[in-house]
Design a protein around this motif. Structure first.
Motif: not given
Length: 359
Positions: A112-117
């Motif tokens: 996953v390239a998006a932030p994973q908060p």
């Protein structure tokens, strides 16, 4: 604004102490014994044995350990002053050890390239570490003083190392390293006190020993700050009363005594160990991010426990006049949950293999 203007006073003092201790081996002025035992070994730790690729996912370290006291005058004075509150006055230097290594942390899904908060932040550390092991006059208590300095962020080369490793093994490439904890100077100093416990130690038939030691450790710095306590059990032959933590169980045998073996054959020496350690965590840059920065972070758990078991195999016939026998050591660690989130956070397991020579 400079880096040191935003680091609290205790961290600045820790940074100075770490740098001085790490340079101490190179600045020795006192005379040395005619002979020095030197050990070289490398450790590779990864979770792929358990078919995962997450959290603390990879660590590599190259170590050099010696028996010669190479401390300079200032570093000698610093370690001696540290022994006052730690109760190790009068102890003699057993070993010095220098480690060069890299640590790597990722979320559960690295594609996953998006932030994973809600998941663990991406983070890396490239470091050098210096430690001094001091043995009490009765040889039953071992005090270890350690200083570590390194860099986080892109300079840690964690992204480059993981991508190279995954290309070589044809595994999915990590996509989210642009979300990693940012770059900073990272330091940590620690002290450990390890004492043999007679009531939990014994010798059985065929000279097999079970040695048990209890220990505590305190660490402070902007890498991690915590307090830890644990119990270590070592099973083998001709063991010292108290041993350094793995690697380096340190069953130091004279060459003529390698006939003593726990493995049924003359050419193999076996040592097994088990450790339980609990830590009260005050801070971790890998979970909390950098001080005074808006890094990705998660809700850190304050109490973490490790269960470790392992075996070390020494090959006595490989001993020469210049080094001890080659050894290989295997260790498996099961770690409790390190952070909390609204998504499931599983326990983590990793395995380590160490290869090198010992005394």
């Amino acid at each position: 604004m400079s880096l040191f203007s935003v680091i609290p006073a205790f961290s600045r003092r820790a940074a100075i102490a770490v740098c001085l201790l790490c340079c101490g081996a190179a600045s020795a002025q006192s005379p040395a014994p005619a002979r020095q035992e030197i050990v070289h070994f490398g450790t590779f730790e990864n979770d792929m044995m358990f078919d995962t690729d997450r959290y603390y996912t990879n660590g590599v370290q190259f170590s050099v350990k010696g028996s010669r006291d190479r401390r300079g005058r200032f570093v000698r004075g610093l370690t001696e002053r540290a022994c006052g509150p730690l109760g190790c006055e009068g102890s003699t230097l057993l070993t010095t050890q220098t480690n060069f290594g890299q640590l790597m942390y990722t979320p559960n899904d690295i594609t996953v390239a998006a932030p994973q908060p809600l998941d663990r932040p991406w983070a890396g550390l490239l470091y050098v570490e210096q430690s001094y092991a001091l043995l009490s006059p009765d040889r039953r208590t071992l005090t270890t003083l350690t200083a570590q300095a390194g860099v986080t962020g892109p300079a840690s080369l964690a992204e480059d190392a993981q991508k190279l490793f995954h290309r070589m093994l044809d595994r999915p490439l990590p996509q989210g390293w642009h979300n990693q904890v940012g770059g900073s100077l990272a330091v940590m100093a620690s002290a450990e006190r390890r004492t043999a416990i007679d009531g939990l130690s014994a010798t059985f038939g065929d000279d097999i020993q079970v040695n048990t030691a209890g220990y505590w450790r305190l660490a402070a710095g902007n890498i991690m700050s915590y307090a830890a306590g644990g119990l270590a059990v070592v099973v083998g032959k001709d063991l010292p009363d108290v041993s350094p933590p793995p690697p380096g169980i340190g069953n130091k045998l004279a060459p003529q005594r390698f006939g003593l073996t726990t493995c049924m054959v003359r050419w193999l020496q076996c040592t097994t160990f088990g450790v339980v350690e609990s830590r009260v965590m005050a801070r971790s840059i890998f979970l909390d991010g950098r001080l005074f920065h808006n890094d990705r972070k998660v809700k850190r758990r304050n109490f973490v426990t490790d269960l470790m078991v392992g075996m070390r195999l020494d090959f006595p016939d490989t001993r020469t006049a210049s080094h001890g026998p080659w050894f290989v050591q295997l260790k498996v660690t099961r770690r409790s949950r390190e952070f909390s989130a609204t998504i499931p956070v599983p326990r983590h397991r990793m395995a380590a293999i160490t290869l090198g020579t010992e005394f």
